[in-house]
Every structure is written in structure tokens, then in C-alpha cells.
Design an enzyme around this catalytic site. Structure first.
Site, PDB file in Angstrom:
ATOM      1  N   GLU A 143       0.685  -1.045  -0.144  1.00  0.00           N
ATOM      2  CA  GLU A 143       0.054  -0.036  -0.052  1.00  0.00           C
ATOM      3  C   GLU A 143       0.935   1.165   0.071  1.00  0.00           C
ATOM      4  OE1 GLU A 143      -3.280  -0.172   2.575  1.00  0.00           O
ATOM      5  OE2 GLU A 143      -3.905   1.885   2.228  1.00  0.00           O
ATOM      6  N   ARG A 144       0.735   2.276  -1.066  1.00  0.00           N
ATOM      7  CA  ARG A 144       1.485   3.246  -1.046  1.00  0.00           C
ATOM      8  C   ARG A 144       2.907   3.069  -1.562  1.00  0.00           C
ATOM      9  NH1 ARG A 144      -3.025   5.781  -2.241  1.00  0.00           N
ATOM     10  NH2 ARG A 144      -4.343   5.589  -0.607  1.00  0.00           N
ATOM     11  N   ASN A 190      -3.354  -1.716   7.603  1.00  0.00           N
ATOM     12  CA  ASN A 190      -4.607  -2.361   7.213  1.00  0.00           C
ATOM     13  C   ASN A 190      -4.410  -3.719   7.252  1.00  0.00           C
ATOM     14  OD1 ASN A 190      -5.854   0.128   6.864  1.00  0.00           O
ATOM     15  ND2 ASN A 190      -4.992   0.470   4.992  1.00  0.00           N
ATOM     16  N   LYS A 267      -4.026  -0.386  13.846  1.00  0.00           N
ATOM     17  CA  LYS A 267      -4.999   0.723  13.263  1.00  0.00           C
ATOM     18  C   LYS A 267      -6.328   0.381  13.705  1.00  0.00           C
ATOM     19  CE  LYS A 267      -6.210   2.616   8.767  1.00  0.00           C
ATOM     20  NZ  LYS A 267      -5.943   2.866   7.332  1.00  0.00           N
ATOM     21  N   GLU A 271     -10.601   4.501   9.263  1.00  0.00           N
ATOM     22  CA  GLU A 271     -10.999   4.105   7.697  1.00  0.00           C
ATOM     23  C   GLU A 271     -11.273   2.643   7.646  1.00  0.00           C
ATOM     24  OE1 GLU A 271      -7.719   7.184   5.612  1.00  0.00           O
ATOM     25  OE2 GLU A 271      -6.968   4.994   6.073  1.00  0.00           O
ATOM     26  N   ARG A 304      -2.230   3.357  17.003  1.00  0.00           N
ATOM     27  CA  ARG A 304      -2.314   4.407  16.195  1.00  0.00           C
ATOM     28  C   ARG A 304      -3.561   5.444  16.533  1.00  0.00           C
ATOM     29  NH1 ARG A 304      -2.656   3.892  10.312  1.00  0.00           N
ATOM     30  NH2 ARG A 304      -0.950   5.051   9.821  1.00  0.00           N
ATOM     31  N   ARG A 315     -11.859  17.434  10.204  1.00  0.00           N
ATOM     32  CA  ARG A 315     -11.031  16.412  10.428  1.00  0.00           C
ATOM     33  C   ARG A 315      -9.747  16.547  10.991  1.00  0.00           C
ATOM     34  NH1 ARG A 315      -8.492  12.759   5.318  1.00  0.00           N
ATOM     35  NH2 ARG A 315      -7.001  11.664   6.647  1.00  0.00           N
ATOM     36  N   LYS A 339       0.590  10.395  13.712  1.00  0.00           N
ATOM     37  CA  LYS A 339       1.383  11.025  12.563  1.00  0.00           C
ATOM     38  C   LYS A 339       1.770  12.512  12.570  1.00  0.00           C
ATOM     39  CE  LYS A 339      -1.125   8.326   8.996  1.00  0.00           C
ATOM     40  NZ  LYS A 339      -2.153   8.386   7.659  1.00  0.00           N
ATOM     41  N   ASP A 344      -2.942  14.234   7.085  1.00  0.00           N
ATOM     42  CA  ASP A 344      -2.241  12.953   6.562  1.00  0.00           C
ATOM     43  C   ASP A 344      -1.241  13.293   5.743  1.00  0.00           C
ATOM     44  OD1 ASP A 344      -2.060  10.426   5.826  1.00  0.00           O
ATOM     45  OD2 ASP A 344      -3.814  10.278   4.609  1.00  0.00           O
ATOM     46  N   GLU A 366       4.924   9.316  13.850  1.00  0.00           N
ATOM     47  CA  GLU A 366       4.890   8.700  12.756  1.00  0.00           C
ATOM     48  C   GLU A 366       5.215   9.370  11.375  1.00  0.00           C
ATOM     49  OE1 GLU A 366       1.793   5.531  11.883  1.00  0.00           O
ATOM     50  OE2 GLU A 366       1.565   6.418   9.720  1.00  0.00           O
ATOM     51  N   GLU A 372       3.880   9.178  -0.560  1.00  0.00           N
ATOM     52  CA  GLU A 372       2.634   8.998  -1.088  1.00  0.00           C
ATOM     53  C   GLU A 372       1.944  10.247  -1.675  1.00  0.00           C
ATOM     54  OE1 GLU A 372      -0.080   7.656   1.874  1.00  0.00           O
ATOM     55  OE2 GLU A 372      -1.950   8.140   0.561  1.00  0.00           O
TER      56      GLU A 372
END
Ligand code: GCW
Length: 709
Positions: A143-144, A190, A267, A271, A304, A315, A339, A344, A366, A372
């Protein structure tokens, strides 16, 4: 005993093999160049270990010093040394542990190679745990990820490690050890429930075995509903005794396979990932249940804080709102992973207000090494400056000078557990990271994790020297005796300083300006998340759909209308500024004192708003977008001059990538400026180079394909 000895010899052979192969495959990045002369390593008394043997081997394989041919490795109980720290003096490396000696060995060679003093009293790491997070899926995709396939996972059919897998894991571990990285989360946050199935655990154990001698600890990401989906239970409620028993047994199984397993990364309730919220429990209840079970094994639990709900609430405020009330409720082996910014990994964000605010909870920054949102494998963006800006941000939480670095490394708050993580940018590509300059970001992460006060510029210079400076011994990335005839002779070049003037200085300056260039042509002045949906490469400031979550669309973030632009997070708007401590709160709250590079993050302002240089907001926006594009064109010119100074393959690759970057910067500038102009109807500054694209065409185009053409 006999068997053990044979195993040990076999291990040494494998290690030696790994070192030999590195030089042949060209995957060695900044690792020490091949030895120029022999060295005698004087070993410390006491029991040896694979890590100590590695330290010795590293010195033998990379010894450059023709005048001195011996070095002493010394174990010391000096209180000024931390567990993994070291000190250097000419001919001697001192540490408390074998791992410290290994780090010291790499530092010794590095300093020798770039000509720094070999006198270094007490280098101790800023964080105890310096981790890479791999967003690697079990099927081998990442992912990414922009540098090929996963080096850890290849799908269900290929769980049995091959000799080639093992060799790559060792090289990977050596590269990390050379910059002090001491742990890796082996799979994507994920995570599917199968991440804890036996075949996966067995492969993780094989990886852990290869990483261990290099001082690297292995961790896994888990899915909170694993007891239901893998274990067949009816619930994953963290307070249900059956659920707790299931986790207890699973954790026992993991430690039977990986005795020094580091712990879990979770996580949760984010999401679409399950979490304790699904069972009416808090983050603390979910995290503590797992942490208690890991504790007897000295495992840790990284939880996280990347949470936000599809709601009208800003957000940027949500993680703080969810986690602040829980401060002090987490077990002491839990660390909340946050993060760097509140949204993000954008090209520029303010620091997350949770840093410094959570005082009774261990927190872990993080960072994202994989680009990304900063051009992926196609663009040159050195991230050292982004992270330095973040680490040096003053939170004021404990008076002036309460930088994020000091709020997270235990110097300000009593944190028994300290850590930092970087989302990895590596994959199976032959140069590991996709873009030849992306290796600098892996390197910078390791160096900043070791010393969170180091300067990004200094790190970039080191990386350039280690990667490109002509040395007398061969290394595939740099000039070597085997390179085709070159205009300039490396040895004399070094003496008269030409290399520094003609390569180091211009390329270093390009690296140091590269992140700001990206900010400018993508989202200057505090704009953020203007990306086309999902792929996060190209622009899509217009993208909106009634079917889409509002906070996944750019108009939610830029709020542009006929009158102005920007997200109002001031006290008159969402009041996100209130999450920062004074004097920051007031500074951010007032558009005249808010740093201009965060202006539209915190404010919705009229297009005519005057900036410090006298320009209107609209004019300044135009100028910045254009400046970003022009800057990339200058990078092209800089690089074009380097043809005779780097390996021809690297030269051509970077040249082609910069060409694409310039083309894509043009798309960004045109898309954003034409779109905003369609809203405000204002003219472009007279002397600005005009966009070359057509807005209506851009809007109808799928950016993923358009930019890959
Ligand atoms: O940056 C976003 C990414 C997701 C990622 C998520 C996260 C792993 O677009 O791909 O998922 O953040 O950090 O969890």
C-alpha cells in the site's frame, strides 16, 4: 554443542555471503565501500555473539585506512553510554553492548570515508525504538509502495523462505543497522486477520531470525477483530474473557516462534478497520487488553491515533478530541503512534496538537518515508527538511523550547518508552526505493531517529558523499576504476575540491530546495489535500461528488469561493487553533501573525488579502505555483551538468524523472490556478508564464492515466 558449532559456522558463511553479494548486486546504497586494506580487530573479552561478529566483519569489509591497521572493540559500563550508544576515538570503538559496537563500527567507517573526526564522545540514540513500518500486504503488494513488490511477502503459495529471500532480508537488515534502525513492523497497518495465521507467523519468524543479528526486532500489525474472523469467536470485545483468552494463547504462540518479538501495531476504528469502538469500548480499553498480555514477554503495543469519522466536524481536530480525554489511561507498555500532522502526511502541515499535549501517555511520531503525497517514485523530494521542521516545531507545552523532539524523546516528559516510526519506501526494485534520490529519505529517517536534533542539510550532505563521492575503492553508485573513461580524474578532483564545487554544492542545494518546490507547485500557503481521488499523485481541486465522503474531496479542504479561499480553523471557524498552546494559539488565530506557509490551513481569506510582501493572496498564489514549476526546471539544468560525475544509468534515470517532474509540476500549476481562476474570475499577473493546459480537458481527464502517459 558440536551441532551448535556447525550452525554457527554456517551462519558466519551466510553473513560473509551476504556482504559479498551486496557489492555485486549494486543494492548497497550508502553502505561502506569495499575495504582498501586489511585490519586486525581486537575483540572485547567475554562471550561473543552474532552481532559482535558482524561488527568485526563490517570493519574488515570496509576498512579504508592504509596507515592504521588495527582497531579495538571495547565494552564499557560508562554511565554516559546508553544501551545502544557508542563512543569513538581513533583506533577504538566503545559501547555498552554488542549492538552499540555494531552501530559504532558503521559510524567509524562512515566518518573515515567522509573525512570527519574519529573522535566522537557518546553518541546515544534519541529514541529507544527506531522503526520502519512496512505497509506490505501478504500478497506481496505494498500500500502506497512505489518501488516494486514486498521483500517480505509473496502470497499464500510462497510462504517458505528461499535462500534469496533470506539473503535480501540480511542485506536489508545491514542497511538499517548502518543507520541505527532497530526494528520493523513487517506488514500493513490495514491488516487482515490472516496476519496472525500460522504460515504467516512462521515466515515472520524466519524474517526475525535474519534481522536479529543486526539488532533489529520484528513487530506485526494486527486486525482488532482477529478473534472473530480467524478464531471463530462471536465477538472481539476486549473485555470479553473468551476474547482475552484467545489473544493470550495467540501471543504465547507468537513468542514460542519469535522469542524477542517486539509487539503489535494497531490501526483501530479508522478508515473501516475494526476497533474497540465497535463493541462500545474506548481506545484505552482496547489497547490495554493487548498490552497486558504482551507485558510478560516485554512486548509493546503501538496504537495509532490516525482516526477521523465522516462527520461535519473538522477532520484536523478529531484525533485530539478522541485521545486527549484518555491521557493517563494507557498501560505503560502502550505507545500512541501519531502522524506528524493532524491530517495526513501532506507536503506541509502544522504539527499534530497531540504532541506535547498528551503528557501521561507515551507517544511516538509517525513519519512517512514513502512519498505518497510528494510525487511518489517520480519526483525528487528530500524529506529531511520536512521532518526537521516538524521535530523542531515548538509546542510551548512546557514553556518555550518544548520542541516536538523534546516532547517525544523523554527529555521533557517522563516517558519510559520512546520510539519513532517511518512508513517505509522500500521494495524489490534494484535500487530499493524507486527514485535514486529516495534512498536519501530512508537514510535521513534513520539519522534523525538516532539524533532528532541533527540538521537535514548535514544529513543530505553525508548521504551525497557516501553515495556519490569518488572513492578509491569501487562502489556501483559512485565513480569507480571500472567506470567508463571520464573527463575528470576522481583522485585529483577530490584534491582540488572540484567535486565539492561542481557536484556536491549544486546537488545538495537542489535536494534542500526540493521539498519546498513540491509544496509550491502542489499546495502553497497552507493549502492541503488537493489531490485527485485515491491515487494521491495528480491534482483534482474540483473533485466532488454527492456519493463521496466530504472529507475525502478537495473542496472540503480548500473551501474556495468567489470571495476567498482556505479552511477557517480560527476561533471564528472550526477553532482547531484552540488545540494549540499559547502563544501559538493566538499566533495561528490571527491571519497577520499566522506563518504564511500555513495561512490557508488556518484561515479562509479574501482573494485581495495582503501578504507581507504586499502581494494580494491571489497574486501570491499564482507566483508560488509558478515558482515551484520554475524551480523544477532549474533542477533539470543542475542535473544535466552531472553527466560525467555519476554512473550513467543513475544519470539517465534521474534526468528522465526530472523531465517528468517538470511536466507534472506544470499540470499541477495549471490545474490549480485555472480552477481557482474559474471561481474568482481574477486575471493572472501580467508577467507570469501562462498555463498551457485547458481546464475543461483536465477536469474530464483521469489524472492517474494522464500523468502516466
Ligand atoms: O495516508 C493514508 C493512506 C492510506 C493509509 C492510511 C493510514 C495504510 O492513503 O493508504 O493506509 O493513511 O495511515 O492508515
Amino acid at each position: 554443542m558440536h551441532n551448535k558449532f556447525i550452525l554457527y559456522c554456517f551462519f558466519l558463511l551466510l553473513v560473509a555471503g551476504a556482504f559479498r553479494l551486496q557489492a555485486e548486486t549494486g543494492r548497497e546504497l550508502w553502505l561502506p565501500a569495499t575495504a582498501l586494506s586489511a585490519v586486525k580487530v581486537d575483540m572485547p573479552s567475554g562471550k561473543s555473539s552474532p552481532t559482535l561478529e558482524l561488527a568485526k566483519q563490517v570493519l574488515i569489509d570496509g576498512w579504508q585506512d592504509r596507515e592504521n591497521n588495527s582497531i579495538k572493540l571495547k565494552i564499557s559500563r560508562d554511565k554516559r553510554l546508553s544501551e545502544q550508544g557508542y563512543s569513538l576515538s581513533p583506533g577504538c570503538i566503545t559501547a555498552k553492548t554488542h549492538q552499540g559496537l555494531l552501530y559504532g563500527a558503521y559510524e567509524y567507517l562512515r566518518r573515515r570515508q567522509i573525512g570527519l573526526s574519529l573522535e566522537l564522545p557518546f553518541s546515544n540514540p534519541s529514541y529507544q525504538r527506531r522503526l520502519l513500518n512496512h505497509w506490505d500486504n501478504l500478497d506481496g503488494s505494498i500500500e502506497r509502495g512505489y518501488a516494486g513488490r514486498s521483500i517480505f511477502w509473496k502470497g499464500k503459495q510462497s510462504m517458505e523462505p528461499t535462500a534469496e529471500d533470506r539473503e535480501r532480508w540480511r542485506t536489508y537488515a545491514a542497511i538499517n543497522a548502518s543507520i541505527g534502525i532497530n526494528g520493523a513492523v513487517l506488514n500493513n497497518v490495514n491488516a487482515p486477520p490472516e496476519a496472525l495465521s500460522l504460515p504467516v507467523l512462521k515466515r515472520a519468524a524466519a524474517i526475525a531470525d535474519e534481522l536479529r543479528p543486526y539488532g533489529m526486532v520484528s513487530y506485526l500489525s494486527i486486525n482488532f477483530s482477529t478473534p472473530m474472523r480467524l478464531g471463530g469467536l462471536k465477538t472481539a470485545d476486549p473485555l470479553d474473557p473468551e476474547v482475552v483468552d484467545w489473544w493470550r494463547a495467540k501471543i504465547r504462540e507468537i513468542y514460542s516462534l519469535i522469542p524477542d518479538f517486539g509487539g503489535f501495531l494497531v490501526k483501530a476504528s479508522s478508515e473501516g478497520m475494526p476497533g474497540p469502538g465497535d463493541f462500545g469500548r474506548s481506545h484505552a480499553q482496547g489497547a490495554n487488553m493487548l498490552a497486558e498480555l504482551l507485558k510478560p514477554y516485554h512486548g509493546i503495543l503501538m496504537w495509532r491515533a490516525f482516526v477521523y469519522k465522516p462527520s461535519d466536524n473538522d477532520r484536523a481536530k478529531q484525533a485530539y478530541e478522541e485521545f486527549m480525554p484518555l491521557d493517563g489511561q494507557f498501560c505503560d507498555n502502550v505507545v500512541v503512534q501519531i502522524k506528524n500532522g493532524p491530517i495526513d502526511f501532506q507536503p506541509r502541515e502544522p504539527f499534530s496538537p497531540l504532541f506535547g499535549a498528551l503528557r501521561k501517555t507515551a507517544v511516538l511520531p509517525e513519519l512517512q518515508i514513502t512519498q505518497e503525497y510528494l510525487g511518489q517514485e517520480h519526483q525528487l523530494a528530500y524529506l529531511g527538511g520536512l521532518w526537521e521542521e516538524f521535530l523542531q516545531s515548538d509546542t510551548y507545552q512546557s514553556g518555550p523550547g518544548s520542541t516536538v523532539a523534546r516532547c517525544t524523546d523523554g527529555s521533557l516528559f517522563d516517558q519510559s518508552l520512546t520510539a519513532i516510526a517511518g512508513v517505509s519506501n522500500i521494495g524489490s526494485d534494484s535500487n530499493w526505493c524507486g527514485h535514486p534520490f529516495a534512498g536519501a529519505n530512508w537514510y535521513a529517517f534513520g539519522r534523525l531517529a538516532w539524533n532528532n536534533r541533527a540538521s537535514a542539510a548535514g544529513i543530505a550532505e553525508e548521504w551525497l558523499r557516501l553515495t556519490f563521492e569518488p572513492t578509491q575503492s569501487p562502489k556501483s553508485n559512485s565513480l569507480s576504476d571500472e567506470s567508463p573513461a571520464l573527463d575528470n580524474d576522481p583522485a585529483s578532483d577530490r584534491k582540488n575540491g572540484n567535486w565539492e564545487k561542481e557536484f556536491l554544492q549544486p546537488v545538495l542545494s537542489m535536494m534542500l530546495r526540493s521539498r519546498e518546490a513540491v509544496v509550491n507547485y502542489m499546495m502553497p500557503l497552507g493549502l492541503h489535500h488537493l489531490f485527485a481521488l485515491d491515487h494521491h499523485y495528480g491534482p483534482g481541486p474540483w473533485y466532488d461528488s454527492p456519493r463521496q465522503r466530504k472529507d475525502w474531496t478537495p473542496p472540503y479542504y480548500h473551501q474556495a469561493d468567489a470571495k476567498g479561499i482556505g479552511f477557517d480553523r480560527s476561533s471564528g471557524g472550526s477553532n482547531a487553533v484552540a488545540q494549540y498552546r499559547e502563544p501559538l494559539r493566538s499566533q495561528f488565530d490571527n491571519p497577520n501573525t499566522c506563518p504564511e506557509n500555513l495561512l490557508l490551513w488556518f484561515h479562509h481569506l479574501p482573494w485581495e488579502h495582503r501578504l507581507q510582501n504586499g502581494n494580494s493572496l491571489w497574486e501570491e498564489l499564482c507566483r508560488r505555483y509558478d515558482a515551484g514549476l520554475q524551480e523544477v526546471r532549474r533542477f533539470q539544468l543542475v542535473w544535466d551538468n552531472m553527466e560525467n560525475r555519476v554512473d550513467s544509468e543513475v544519470f539517465t534515470q534521474v534526468q528522465a524523472k526530472l523531465r517528468r517532474q517538470a511536466r507534472d509540476a506544470q499540470v499541477w500549476k495549471d490545474a490549480c490556478l485555472l480552477y481557482f481562476q474559474s471561481i474568482n474570475q481574477l486575471p493572472f499577473p501580467e508577467d507570469m508564464e501562462r498555463p498551457v493546459h485547458d481546464l475543461e480537458v483536465l477536469k474530464k481527464t483521469d489524472m492517474r492515466y494522464f500523468m502516466n502517459r
